[in-house]
Design an enzyme around this catalytic site. Structure first.
Site, PDB file in Angstrom:
ATOM      1  CB  CYS A 150    -128.354  14.509   1.951  1.00 52.52           C
ATOM      2  SG  CYS A 150    -128.076  16.152   1.248  1.00 52.52           S
ATOM      3  CG  HIS A 203    -124.593  12.635   2.357  1.00 44.73           C
ATOM      4  ND1 HIS A 203    -124.647  12.927   1.011  1.00 44.73           N
ATOM      5  CD2 HIS A 203    -124.851  13.808   3.013  1.00 44.73           C
ATOM      6  CE1 HIS A 203    -124.926  14.215   0.858  1.00 44.73           C
ATOM      7  NE2 HIS A 203    -125.054  14.764   2.048  1.00 44.73           N
ATOM      8  CG  ASN A 227    -123.689  17.420  -0.459  1.00 41.93           C
ATOM      9  OD1 ASN A 227    -124.355  16.505  -0.928  1.00 41.93           O
ATOM     10  ND2 ASN A 227    -123.966  17.970   0.712  1.00 41.93           N
TER      11      ASN A 227
END
Length: 253
Positions: free
Chosen positions: A40, A180, A210
């Site tokens: 990520c 993020h 996500n």
């Protein structure tokens, strides 16, 4: 395009690079291409690496991509993970800009002792598929949610403050933080730990979930479209994820 850098933790194949596949599809026959896997946090790593090429001999335009298809690596019977993620991609072209503009600096960090917190246990040379060590389910994404929470709420502010200190800036000078898009509660906790209101950040989790290494460029694009980033804005992009890896970029628009 003189170079393509693709941040992904869901590559088309283990070998060769997905960046090379993208290069071929784009018809960019006269440039280099390689992948970066920091899960990520891949985008902030790729942006830093790309910025270091720009301005050196032979690299006028560097294409940096964050792209993920987590829907194909999730265990759809594991409701603790499969409902959280989405697929997506974002990209920028880095070129030279006037002094004081663009990517001012970056701050990157890793802790390999936490590699098992977020992982796909099988599919590499450690546990090939099939092999005597392989068990059904090991080919899917695994995450220790509690450990991720503990890590993320500390990594988020640490990376933001780290890049600001490195670049000689103060938190009060920042116009917007683009994190993020992991989890809205992680974002809220990170902003609270920085002493900043949620109005100083941008989220689009409610639309896409996500999207891992693609979440920051997607959010940055939408923040620009909504007028939250304009000429003169000082922006921090920050990400954290498997590796464990985390980091931030400071960008002067």
């Amino acid at each position: 395009i003189d170079l393509i850098i693709l941040a992904t933790s869901s590559p088309d194949v283990p070998m060769s690079s997905t960046a090379g596949i993208v290069q071929n599809k784009l018809g960019c026959t006269d440039c280099g291409a390689f992948d970066i896997n920091a899960v990520c946090a891949g985008w902030v790593h790729a942006l830093d690496v790309g910025s270091r090429f720009v301005g050196t001999v032979g690299y006028e335009n560097v294409l940096v991509i964050g792209s993920e298809i987590y829907s194909r690596i999730l265990n759809w019977e594991d409701r603790s993970t499969c409902v959280l993620f989405g697929d997506g991609a974002g990209a920028v072209i880095l070129s030279e800009v006037p002094e004081g503009k663009g990517i001012i600096g970056s701050w990157l960090m890793s802790d390999g002792s936490g590699a098992g917190v977020i992982e796909i246990p099988a599919g590499g040379v450690r546990v090939p598929i099939p092999s005597e060590n392989f068990e059904e389910g090991m080919q899917y994404f695994h995450m220790d949610g509690r450990a991720v929470w503990t890590f993320a709420i500390e990594a988020f502010p640490q990376a933001v403050l780290g890049v600001l200190e490195r670049c000689g800036k103060k938190i009060e000078e920042v116009d917007l933080i683009i994190p993020h898009q992991a989890n809205i509660n992680i974002v809220k906790a990170g902003m609270e730990n920085l002493g900043l209101p949620m109005s100083k950040t941008f989220t689009n989790l409610h639309k896409y979930g996500n999207t891992a290494g693609a979440s920051v460029p997607i959010a940055m694009h939408e923040a620009m479209e909504e007028g939250k980033i304009a000429e003169g804005s000082l922006v921090v992009t920050v990400a954290f994820g498997g590796g464990l890896a985390w980091g931030a970029n400071l960008i002067q628009f």
